[in-house]
Design a protein around this motif. Structure first.
Motif, PDB file in Angstrom:
ATOM      1  N   ALA A 220       0.918  -1.182   0.046  1.00  0.00           N
ATOM      2  CA  ALA A 220      -0.048   0.138  -0.214  1.00  0.00           C
ATOM      3  C   ALA A 220       0.911   1.314   0.163  1.00  0.00           C
ATOM      4  O   ALA A 220       0.564   2.124  -0.572  1.00  0.00           O
ATOM      5  N   ARG A 221       1.884   1.137   0.834  1.00  0.00           N
ATOM      6  CA  ARG A 221       3.085   2.327   0.628  1.00  0.00           C
ATOM      7  C   ARG A 221       3.559   2.571  -0.713  1.00  0.00           C
ATOM      8  O   ARG A 221       3.616   3.892  -0.879  1.00  0.00           O
ATOM      9  N   ARG A 222       3.921   1.403  -1.157  1.00  0.00           N
ATOM     10  CA  ARG A 222       4.520   1.577  -2.525  1.00  0.00           C
ATOM     11  C   ARG A 222       3.732   2.094  -3.762  1.00  0.00           C
ATOM     12  O   ARG A 222       3.857   2.952  -4.271  1.00  0.00           O
ATOM     13  N   VAL A 223       2.132   1.630  -3.641  1.00  0.00           N
ATOM     14  CA  VAL A 223       1.379   2.181  -4.213  1.00  0.00           C
ATOM     15  C   VAL A 223       0.992   3.729  -4.177  1.00  0.00           C
ATOM     16  O   VAL A 223       1.056   4.594  -4.908  1.00  0.00           O
ATOM     17  N   GLY A 224       0.991   3.987  -2.945  1.00  0.00           N
ATOM     18  CA  GLY A 224       0.714   5.475  -2.442  1.00  0.00           C
ATOM     19  C   GLY A 224       1.900   6.328  -2.912  1.00  0.00           C
ATOM     20  O   GLY A 224       1.562   7.482  -3.338  1.00  0.00           O
ATOM     21  N   ASP A 225       3.208   5.774  -2.686  1.00  0.00           N
ATOM     22  CA  ASP A 225       4.169   6.653  -3.190  1.00  0.00           C
ATOM     23  C   ASP A 225       4.189   6.948  -4.630  1.00  0.00           C
ATOM     24  O   ASP A 225       4.393   8.109  -5.148  1.00  0.00           O
ATOM     25  N   VAL A 226       3.641   6.019  -5.410  1.00  0.00           N
ATOM     26  CA  VAL A 226       3.765   6.184  -6.886  1.00  0.00           C
ATOM     27  C   VAL A 226       2.660   7.155  -7.238  1.00  0.00           C
ATOM     28  O   VAL A 226       3.115   8.052  -8.137  1.00  0.00           O
ATOM     29  N   LEU A 227       1.497   7.004  -6.543  1.00  0.00           N
ATOM     30  CA  LEU A 227       0.229   7.872  -6.835  1.00  0.00           C
ATOM     31  C   LEU A 227       0.697   9.423  -6.110  1.00  0.00           C
ATOM     32  O   LEU A 227       0.294  10.317  -7.014  1.00  0.00           O
ATOM     33  N   TRP A 228       1.389   9.581  -5.237  1.00  0.00           N
ATOM     34  CA  TRP A 228       1.599  10.933  -4.513  1.00  0.00           C
ATOM     35  C   TRP A 228       2.644  11.427  -5.127  1.00  0.00           C
ATOM     36  O   TRP A 228       2.648  12.755  -5.045  1.00  0.00           O
ATOM     37  N   GLY A 229       3.367  10.958  -5.847  1.00  0.00           N
ATOM     38  CA  GLY A 229       4.734  11.427  -6.497  1.00  0.00           C
ATOM     39  C   GLY A 229       4.172  12.892  -7.411  1.00  0.00           C
ATOM     40  O   GLY A 229       4.931  13.883  -7.525  1.00  0.00           O
ATOM     41  N   VAL A 230       3.135  12.536  -8.122  1.00  0.00           N
ATOM     42  CA  VAL A 230       2.563  14.016  -8.807  1.00  0.00           C
ATOM     43  C   VAL A 230       2.232  15.085  -8.064  1.00  0.00           C
ATOM     44  O   VAL A 230       2.550  16.307  -8.455  1.00  0.00           O
ATOM     45  N   GLU A 231       2.172  14.909  -6.714  1.00  0.00           N
ATOM     46  CA  GLU A 231       1.691  16.102  -5.838  1.00  0.00           C
ATOM     47  C   GLU A 231       2.875  16.906  -5.575  1.00  0.00           C
ATOM     48  O   GLU A 231       2.837  18.190  -5.036  1.00  0.00           O
ATOM     49  N   ARG A 232       4.226  16.334  -5.635  1.00  0.00           N
ATOM     50  CA  ARG A 232       5.578  16.894  -5.601  1.00  0.00           C
ATOM     51  C   ARG A 232       5.745  18.010  -6.848  1.00  0.00           C
ATOM     52  O   ARG A 232       6.803  18.806  -6.291  1.00  0.00           O
ATOM     53  N   ALA A 233       5.336  17.850  -7.841  1.00  0.00           N
ATOM     54  CA  ALA A 233       5.487  18.889  -8.923  1.00  0.00           C
ATOM     55  C   ALA A 233       4.934  20.284  -8.704  1.00  0.00           C
ATOM     56  O   ALA A 233       3.895  20.387  -8.095  1.00  0.00           O
ATOM     57  N   ARG A 234       5.619  21.385  -8.999  1.00  0.00           N
ATOM     58  CA  ARG A 234       5.331  22.561  -8.942  1.00  0.00           C
ATOM     59  C   ARG A 234       5.032  23.268 -10.240  1.00  0.00           C
ATOM     60  O   ARG A 234       4.497  23.824 -10.603  1.00  0.00           O
ATOM     61  N   THR A 235       6.381  23.329 -11.121  1.00  0.00           N
ATOM     62  CA  THR A 235       6.074  23.970 -12.345  1.00  0.00           C
ATOM     63  C   THR A 235       5.541  23.084 -13.426  1.00  0.00           C
ATOM     64  O   THR A 235       5.423  21.628 -13.326  1.00  0.00           O
ATOM     65  N   ARG A 236       5.353  23.580 -14.773  1.00  0.00           N
ATOM     66  CA  ARG A 236       4.662  22.836 -15.715  1.00  0.00           C
ATOM     67  C   ARG A 236       5.417  21.555 -16.184  1.00  0.00           C
ATOM     68  O   ARG A 236       4.955  20.592 -16.310  1.00  0.00           O
ATOM     69  N   LEU A 237       6.796  22.021 -16.270  1.00  0.00           N
ATOM     70  CA  LEU A 237       7.871  20.949 -16.568  1.00  0.00           C
ATOM     71  C   LEU A 237       7.711  19.778 -15.649  1.00  0.00           C
ATOM     72  O   LEU A 237       7.925  18.544 -16.012  1.00  0.00           O
ATOM     73  N   GLU A 238       7.878  20.098 -14.467  1.00  0.00           N
ATOM     74  CA  GLU A 238       7.832  18.980 -13.200  1.00  0.00           C
ATOM     75  C   GLU A 238       6.385  18.180 -13.417  1.00  0.00           C
ATOM     76  O   GLU A 238       6.556  16.961 -13.089  1.00  0.00           O
ATOM     77  N   HIS A 239       5.346  19.022 -13.564  1.00  0.00           N
ATOM     78  CA  HIS A 239       4.021  18.348 -13.732  1.00  0.00           C
ATOM     79  C   HIS A 239       4.241  17.309 -14.897  1.00  0.00           C
ATOM     80  O   HIS A 239       3.473  15.965 -14.885  1.00  0.00           O
ATOM     81  N   ILE A 240       4.580  17.993 -16.013  1.00  0.00           N
ATOM     82  CA  ILE A 240       4.828  16.707 -16.943  1.00  0.00           C
ATOM     83  C   ILE A 240       5.726  15.794 -16.805  1.00  0.00           C
ATOM     84  O   ILE A 240       5.218  14.296 -17.344  1.00  0.00           O
ATOM     85  N   ARG A 241       6.799  15.925 -16.347  1.00  0.00           N
ATOM     86  CA  ARG A 241       7.659  14.683 -16.016  1.00  0.00           C
ATOM     87  C   ARG A 241       7.031  13.821 -15.092  1.00  0.00           C
ATOM     88  O   ARG A 241       7.114  12.536 -15.209  1.00  0.00           O
TER      89      ARG A 241
END
Length: 1021
Positions: free
Chosen positions: A409-430
């Motif tokens: 569950a933590r592994r799945v959560g880390d994968v899904l939560w990774g997008v929340e750390r993005a701030r700029t457009r380029l970070e969101h894309i990657r």
């Protein structure tokens, strides 16, 4: 070397047709961009992605100083995003109409609401052009204006060489916006200086000159174009298949036309498909037919595609469904949005069950089956466990899964939560790209396609549908990845990677670019029925043209302008500069009718289909043209809602029609369906008639043989296992309900909620009350009672029970506060009642535990099959101060439920009377009493004194006595009579098994039918 004539046409289909006939031709859009590239190579057009991102950043910069934009920029993010979209659409309209900044500035100086809107749009256009100019780019929607400027400064020979032709003739194009007319006029002026010309040809109806006659739509279009050109356009006469469109005079050749009315978009799709299918049966080639729509609307197009797919007729529409409609893209976008919603466990579980998730990639297990099993186990755990509080959503997900699933569950959560750390457009894309890679979406597309295409058999039925779905998924995923690449290229080109944007803003921008993405592959149009806009079918030689969505406001379109360019605003611009302003509603309608006249001009027959209601059920009107055609003798047919009343379009419908005509042949033609129909008819008739004629195995009256009798006996307290009291009550309320739940074991799987449901809340209250009363047991017999001491000790014990939920989610903790309040109310109520003292809580009987009482057994004589053994758990036992009497208390949530149950103590309420029998027997009491006590909304006025007579009757030995009723209920079940005949109709409203007994939602009994017949007979007399 140049050839003499180049035809300029609306679409690539026209180019293909005319090229086969030996003409040189090109679309207007292709010619415009080709000339701009050849004559002004230094002018680089910005892509739609770059333009949209540059506009969003430019508006954010100018918003603080604008009275309209400022409040929107400071408001909710979704409001601001929609504002940017609206301004973008308005700028597109102003670019197409070649509206100048000077005209907007002039309107701004006039004051009023329109002036503030003009200022906002002018500021947005200036800011956008400045941002694009800094990158050496030009708004792609300004290509026409840019080409007009370039042509004005070019040498004629250079222009002629770039064009490649001396003469240009634009045909079959009705809609000419001012920006298009500007560069066409400039091109014509340059070519005439070197002996050539760019001629514009418009359709017209042959008619005598009459100054008093109202202009028809083609004349309105002609006059509008002529005002913008140096010379009058040429004209070509077309056949007035629909008259001259002034809706006056007689209709020419009504037999060539047909009108069909459809109730909804779904019925409209059937009417459209039927028109095409009938022509195919007559041998008409599919290429000689087309379906036209006034505008691309998925609410109209999707049912039409589905209807033709059911028929097995391939279709192709140039735009195609939006990529976001594909299942894989929808699931990918939903996965990306989970982080912004805080990783809700139910949504995460639904994602884990998706076939698009690569289980091996997510779990790290090489064995695909084992990996999928692990994901399903995790999904089950998340669905069945209330959310546990954690430091962050990932920690909550891991704590909720708990045990050996916590790591996954933590592994799945880390994968899904990774997008929340993005701030700029380029970070969101990657981050989005990494999320989808980690979930395995790209791999699953290829894997599913390989698995399906590896089959040797020809795909039919479900296999064919699966293949089509895979093709849609593969195309949609390719569009998604390419759009993401273009979006990334736009961000890099704009050099705005340092600009912080929210995840919602990124997703909004990306989805908008995705929905405008690449259409389906062109190869699919070979041998397929063409679905296109009306304007794209100009002068097509068709055997059959079907025009869908021919409703008022749609055919012709009432307003083609976006929300910010309202008619009052457009009218003000036309007063300032009539030649460079958005079209009026009259001109827009004339263009639409002109395009329709061109589309039907060479069609041998035309079918118009319109909807009577929209998706919300609101009434729609046919286009005024259709009303006029109907008055002129064109036949109109209301298309049937049911397939059986229309022409059968599929093999299934043909079979249904055959069976409707010959019901007796169903047993041989469709034996499985006939069997199911017989079952449903028997059950439905049974519920309506209650007749003995329909009592049998299909309606719950079983043929009991020895094995079945033994099984039922074992499950109804006739063997080693006593029957739970709650199941006895199920049997009493509805024998079928009890049989399904207890004998067959059919139970609903209920996902756990973060707020305790009624059952979970009741369990907590029962446990807390038991702990509270047991902790204060010695104090209840004291007189006077120490109310404060009992209350303090009781609540302290209840708090220890509720403390087990201290890691629960905030919502659950709020519900627990209510539980504690319910416990306090029961304690206070009991303290005020000194007629009885508490002695036992949650006392089991018949379950075999050490402190359990024996089962309650009774029956007739020594016959084993008539003996019933009962088990249960008594919520609370009180005893009178003189020890002669006992009182059984059973907790219910609400006062209404408690009173209803008490009232039914001689009917289907068995718990308290049976509890009283076993308690009186074990404790040796002289008499017993009982009550159903509500724990929610309880006050001092609650009483059961009014049910004393009913209680005595329930405890007696007569037919209403609980023992006699128990034997009667169980006796019927053991005889196989489990028909769904509840004594109280409200039982059906709360039943989970109505799909099995097939009780219709509305049942008309024989008595009701007889009464209705008598009433009608009386009216007739």
């Amino acid at each position: 070397m140049t050839t003499e004539l180049l035809l300029v046409v609306p679409t690539e289909r026209h180019v293909e047709r005319l090229s086969r006939e030996g003409f040189a031709c090109e679309t207007r859009t292709a010619l415009k961009h080709r000339l701009l590239l050849a004559l002004a190579p230094d002018v680089t057009l910005a892509s739609p992605e770059i333009t949209r991102l540059a506009l969003a950043d430019a508006l954010a910069a100018v918003a603080p100083d604008d009275p309209l934009l400022g409040p929107m920029a400071r408001g909710a993010s979704h409001v601001w995003l929609k504002t940017v979209d609206s301004i973008d659409a308005a700028i597109a309209t102003l670019r197409a109409s070649d509206t100048s900044l000077g005209a907007l500035e002039h309107m701004e100086a006039q004051g009023g609401t329109s002036s503030r809107r003009a200022r906002m749009l002018r500021s947005a256009m200036v800011a956008l052009d400045r941002a694009l100019s800094a990158l050496g780019l030009v708004d792609g929607r300004s290509a026409g204006a840019a080409l007009a400027r370039v042509l004005g400064s070019m040498e004629p020979a250079a222009v002629k060489d770039a064009v490649g032709h001396a003469q240009l003739l634009a045909r079959w194009i009705v809609a000419w916006e001012p920006a298009d007319l500007a560069w066409w006029r400039a091109l014509d002026g340059v070519l005439r200086r070197c002996g050539g010309a760019a001629v514009l040809e418009l359709p017209t109806f042959e008619s005598r000159l009459d100054a008093t006659r109202e202009r028809n739509p083609l004349e309105i279009v002609f006059d509008d174009v002529a005002r913008a050109l140096d010379g009058a356009p040429e004209t070509v006469a077309i056949e007035p298949v629909l008259g001259d469109l002034r809706l006056d005079g007689t209709v020419p050749e009504p037999s060539r036309l047909e009108i069909r009315q459809a109730e909804s978009a779904e019925v409209q799709a059937r009417a459209v498909a039927d028109a095409v299918y009938a022509e195919l049966l007559r041998g008409v080639p599919i290429e000689a037919m087309a379906v036209a729509v006034p505008q691309l609307d998925e609410h109209v197009l999707e049912p039409i595609r589905r209807a033709f797919d059911d028929l097995g007729i391939p279709v192709h529409d140039p735009r195609g469904p939006a990529p976001t409609a594909a299942a894989i893209v929808a699931r990918a976008l939903d996965a990306h949005a989970l982080a912004s919603r805080g990783l809700p466990r139910h949504d995460v579980a639904r994602l884990l069950r998706s076939r698009y998730v690569d289980a091996s990639a997510l779990t790290g297990l090489a064995d695909g089956r084992a990996a999928r099993t692990e994901l399903h186990r995790l999904a089950n755990a998340l669905e069945q466990t209330p959310t546990v509080r954690g430091a962050d959503p990932v920690a909550e997900l891991a704590a909720t899964a708990a045990g050996n699933l916590s790591g996954l569950a933590r592994r799945v959560g880390d994968v899904l939560w990774g997008v929340e750390r993005a701030r700029t457009r380029l970070e969101h894309i990657r981050a989005a790209r990494e999320l989808w890679r980690a979930l395995g979406f790209p791999a699953r597309v290829g894997f599913d396609a390989r698995a399906t295409l590896a089959r040797d058999d020809v795909p039919v039925g479900l296999a064919r549908a699966e293949l089509h779905a895979l093709a849609r998924d593969a195309h949609a995923w390719r569009v998604l990845t390419e759009t993401l690449d273009r979006y990334e290229a736009a961000v890099i080109r704009l050099k705005d990677d340092g600009v912080v944007v929210t995840m919602d803003a990124f997703r909004h921008e990306f989805v908008r670019a995705l929905e405008a993405g690449e259409p389906p592959p062109g190869a699919r149009r070979i041998g397929a029925l063409r679905i296109a806009r009306v304007a794209d079918l100009a002068d097509e030689p068709l055997s059959k043209l079907v025009v869908a969505s021919a409703n008022e406001g749609s055919l012709p379109p009432s307003n083609a302008h976006p929300a910010l360019v309202v008619e009052s605003f457009s009218a003000a611009l036309r007063e300032i500069d009539p030649a460079r302003a958005p079209a009026s509603p009259a001109l827009t309608a004339s263009r639409g009718l002109g395009a329709l006249a061109l589309a039907v001009a060479r069609a041998k027959s035309v079918v118009f289909v319109y909807c009577a209601h929209d998706a919300e059920g609101a009434l729609l009107q046919p286009a005024p043209l259709l009303t006029w055609l109907g008055r002129g003798g064109v036949s109109e047919k209301k298309w049937p809602l049911a397939p059986l009343r229309a022409h059968p379009l599929t093999a299934r419908e043909a079979r249904l029609v055959m069976l409707a005509r010959d019901p007796q042949g169903a047993r041989h033609a469709v034996p499985d369906a006939a069997r199911r129909a017989h079952i449903e008819l028997s059950r439905e008739t049974f519920h309506g008639a209650k007749s003995a004629l329909y009592r049998g195995p299909l309606t719950g009256v079983l043929s009991v043989d020895e094995p079945l009798a033994r099984a039922i006996l074992e499950d109804t307290g006739g063997a080693a296992r006593p029957l739970p009291v709650t199941r006895l009550e199920d049997f009493a309320r509805c024998a079928f309900q009890g049989f399904a739940a207890h004998v067959l074991g059919a139970r609903e799987k209920e996902p756990a909620s973060d707020v305790p449901d009624a059952r979970q809340s009741g369990t907590l209250v029962h446990e807390a009350l038991a702990a509270a009363f047991v902790a204060t047991l010695p104090l209840w017999r004291e007189r006077p009672r120490d109310a404060d001491g009992i209350r303090a000790l009781a609540l302290e014990a209840a708090d220890r029970v509720l403390a087990r939920e201290r890691a629960a989610s905030p919502l659950r903790r709020m519900a627990l506060e209510q539980t504690r309040d319910d416990v306090r109310k029961v304690i206070d109520y009991s303290l005020a009642d000194e007629a009885y003292d508490f002695v036992l809580a949650e006392q089991p009987f018949g379950d075999g535990r050490d402190h359990s009482w024996p089962a309650l057994r009774f029956g007739a004589g020594g016959d084993r099959t008539s003996v019933v053994s009962i088990r249960g758990s008594i919520d609370r036992v009180d005893r009178s101060p003189d020890s002669r009497g006992i009182r059984i208390i059973d907790y219910k949530r609400s006062p209404r439920t408690a009173k209803d149950t008490q009232r039914d103590v001689t009917g289907s309420s068995f718990q308290v009377p049976l509890y009283a029998h076993i308690a009186q027997e074990v404790l040796g009491a002289a008499y017993a009493d009982g009550m159903y006590l509500p724990y929610h909304q309880l006050d001092r006025t609650y009483s059961v004194a009014g049910y004393a007579n009913a209680w005595k009757e329930a405890m007696g030995d007569g037919e209403s006595g609980v023992m006699a009723r128990t034997l009667t209920v169980i006796g019927h079940v053991r005889e196989g009579d489990v028909a769904p005949l509840p004594g109280d109709p409200r039982v059906c409203d709360r039943c989970a098994y109505d799909g099995a007994c097939r009780r219709p939602r509305f049942v008309v009994s024989e008595e009701d039918e007889a009464a209705e017949g008598a009433s009608k007979a009386g009216v007739a007399r």
